[in-house]
Enzyme design. Structure first.
Site, PDB file in Angstrom:
ATOM      1  N   ASP A   1      12.479 -46.332  74.969  1.00 46.20           N
ATOM      2  CA  ASP A   1      12.208 -44.913  74.727  1.00 46.20           C
ATOM      3  C   ASP A   1      10.855 -44.504  75.301  1.00 46.20           C
ATOM      4  OD1 ASP A   1      14.550 -43.954  73.279  1.00 46.20           O
ATOM      5  OD2 ASP A   1      13.946 -45.331  71.707  1.00 46.20           O
TER       6      ASP A   1
ATOM      7  N   GLU B   1      12.181 -38.704  71.604  1.00 39.38           N
ATOM      8  CA  GLU B   1      12.046 -40.090  72.067  1.00 39.38           C
ATOM      9  C   GLU B   1      10.923 -40.793  71.308  1.00 39.38           C
ATOM     10  OE1 GLU B   1      14.213 -41.433  73.792  1.00 39.38           O
ATOM     11  OE2 GLU B   1      15.143 -39.944  75.097  1.00 39.38           O
TER      12      GLU B   1
ATOM     13  N   HIS C   1      12.451 -41.779  68.051  1.00 40.82           N
ATOM     14  CA  HIS C   1      13.322 -42.947  68.239  1.00 40.82           C
ATOM     15  C   HIS C   1      12.484 -44.229  68.300  1.00 40.82           C
ATOM     16  CE1 HIS C   1      16.523 -40.236  70.384  1.00 40.82           C
ATOM     17  NE2 HIS C   1      16.329 -39.916  69.116  1.00 40.82           N
TER      18      HIS C   1
ATOM     19  N   TYR D   1      12.659 -47.433  65.684  1.00 41.36           N
ATOM     20  CA  TYR D   1      12.928 -48.826  66.054  1.00 41.36           C
ATOM     21  C   TYR D   1      11.763 -49.731  65.669  1.00 41.36           C
ATOM     22  CZ  TYR D   1      16.995 -47.267  68.722  1.00 41.36           C
ATOM     23  OH  TYR D   1      18.216 -46.740  69.090  1.00 41.36           O
TER      24      TYR D   1
ATOM     25  N   GLU E   1      20.006 -43.791  79.947  1.00 44.90           N
ATOM     26  CA  GLU E   1      20.348 -43.333  78.603  1.00 44.90           C
ATOM     27  C   GLU E   1      21.842 -43.405  78.318  1.00 44.90           C
ATOM     28  OE1 GLU E   1      17.415 -40.365  76.879  1.00 44.90           O
ATOM     29  OE2 GLU E   1      17.681 -39.568  78.907  1.00 44.90           O
TER      30      GLU E   1
ATOM     31  N   GLU F   1      20.843 -39.417  72.221  1.00 43.30           N
ATOM     32  CA  GLU F   1      20.900 -39.931  73.592  1.00 43.30           C
ATOM     33  C   GLU F   1      22.128 -39.397  74.327  1.00 43.30           C
ATOM     34  OE1 GLU F   1      18.433 -41.071  74.800  1.00 43.30           O
ATOM     35  OE2 GLU F   1      17.285 -42.097  73.249  1.00 43.30           O
TER      36      GLU F   1
ATOM     37  N   HIS G   1      21.030 -36.084  75.522  1.00 42.87           N
ATOM     38  CA  HIS G   1      20.106 -36.217  76.651  1.00 42.87           C
ATOM     39  C   HIS G   1      20.865 -36.544  77.936  1.00 42.87           C
ATOM     40  CE1 HIS G   1      16.789 -37.457  73.538  1.00 42.87           C
ATOM     41  NE2 HIS G   1      17.130 -36.181  73.454  1.00 42.87           N
TER      42      HIS G   1
END
Length: 384
Positions: free
Chosen positions: A130, A161, A164, A168, A224, A258, A261
């Site tokens: 990301d 992003e 994201h 994670y 992506e 995603e 995107h």
């Protein structure tokens, strides 16, 4: 008398010499040589001119890339389809704090060693990737594209992003208690060759000044749409077992983002005047497919969590074909979806908003067309 005549002739002669035109025949050799040398020197060293930056012909005629003095103002909307995509992204906003990870640790402890290895390494790839996507958005796309509506979308995508990547990183921080292992995963681009290969491919496109914007749009649609696809599928596979609810819920939210995107990349591609050839698009997509197949069938085989590697390879090709169709290209692999459980996963989802805020999660009223609707009007008619 003689001296007077001599003086008169000398004056006439000098006057005639003054009126004479110098030709190649009567030009003195010394003067001729100097003029010739001057001509040669001027031919060899022309006067310096101001060097202007080279602008590719393809960029000169691209409306999306053309200089736009009105790019600082949103209204009036010029590209309604791009603006609609932006509002859709805006309506899908969420934060990492909304994902409940309290039940995940009990499930994590019950996983096999190879399952933990697979999940942690997939999360390591996601956490790094990301940031790479954002690098491209900040350094290239946001600077190149001059259309206000698209710049709005890119700005919001950058924010998502970041969320994201935060999500994670929180997952890794929650599951992995050993500081050394955690540091190893956080630095996956440097410590894990299989992740580095994917990162290098994406970074190559960011740093490539010879490729067109259109080619790079295709490449990052592949990042992506293809690089993430197999990893998303592997986490959805875990959902079938009813484990790791925090991981699987965040996976649903992120995969939906995603997907949006990737759709936006295809929309931008559709607006381009100068598109790469189908052969070139196939080449870019096929490179991404091969890298992703190696990642999930050899470097980090999905059989570690009980998935079939051959079916994973087929699934990645199926996803690539779907992306090619979105780019108005012919399929390259002609494969069917081998994972029936993925057929039931819609990027927009079917879960009721008030039950779990998953697929149809969106900020209230954002997609209703602005603040002009009656639903947002302040009244005193309500019963208290």
């Amino acid at each position: 008398m003689l001296s007077i005549n001599t003086t008169r002739k000398e004056n006439e002669l000098s006057g005639n010499l003054g009126k004479m035109k110098i030709t190649e025949e009567n030009k003195p050799k010394k003067v001729l040589g100097e003029i010739t040398n001057f001509q040669r020197s001027t031919q060899k060293t022309p006067l310096k001119q101001e060097i202007k930056p080279v602008v590719k012909k393809s960029q000169q005629v691209e409306p999306l890339l053309a200089d736009n003095p009105r790019r600082f103002v949103v209204l009036p909307i010029q590209y309604h389809d791009i603006w609609k995509m932006y509002k859709k992204a805006e309506a899908s906003f969420w934060t990492a704090e909304e994902v409940d990870l309290s039940k995940d640790m009990a499930h994590w402890e019950s996983l096999k060693k190879e399952e933990k290895h697979f999940i942690s390494h997939v999360l390591a790839f996601f956490a790094a990737s990301d940031g790479i996507v954002n690098e491209n958005l900040v350094e290239r796309f946001s600077k190149e594209v001059q259309v206000t509506e698209a710049r709005c979308f890119y700005g919001f995508q950058i924010a998502m992003e970041n969320i994201h990547s935060e999500m994670y990183s929180l997952l890794i921080d929650t599951y992995i208690k050993d500081p050394q292992e955690r540091d190893f995963l956080f630095n996956a681009i440097e410590t894990m060759p299989c992740v580095k290969e994917k990162a290098d491919w994406a970074m190559r496109w960011i740093n490539d000044d010879s490729s067109s914007y259109a080619e790079r749009v295709v490449a990052f649609a592949a990042v992506e749409g293809i690089f993430f696809s197999g990893s998303f599928a592997s986490i959805f596979w875990l959902k079938k077992r009813g484990i790791m609810p925090g991981l699987t819920f965040s996976n649903e939210l992120i995969s939906r983002d995603e997907g949006l995107h990737c759709d936006f990349a295809c929309l931008m591609f559709s607006h381009l005047v100068n598109k790469p050839s189908q052969e070139r698009i196939h080449q870019i997509i096929d490179e991404a497919v091969k890298i992703e197949q190696v990642f999930l069938t050899e470097a980090l085989p999905c059989r570690l969590i009980g998935m079939n590697c051959d079916l994973m390879r087929q699934y990645i090709e199926f996803v690539a074909d779907r992306l090619l169709l979105e780019l108005k290209c012919d399929k390259l692999y002609n494969k069917e979806n081998p994972f029936d459980f993925m057929e039931h996963i819609s990027l927009e989802g079917k879960t009721n908003f008030f039950e779990k805020r998953v697929g149809e999660y969106q900020k209230m009223g954002v997609m209703s067309g602005g603040n002009t609707g009656d639903s947002h009007a302040f009244t005193l008619d309500a019963d208290f």
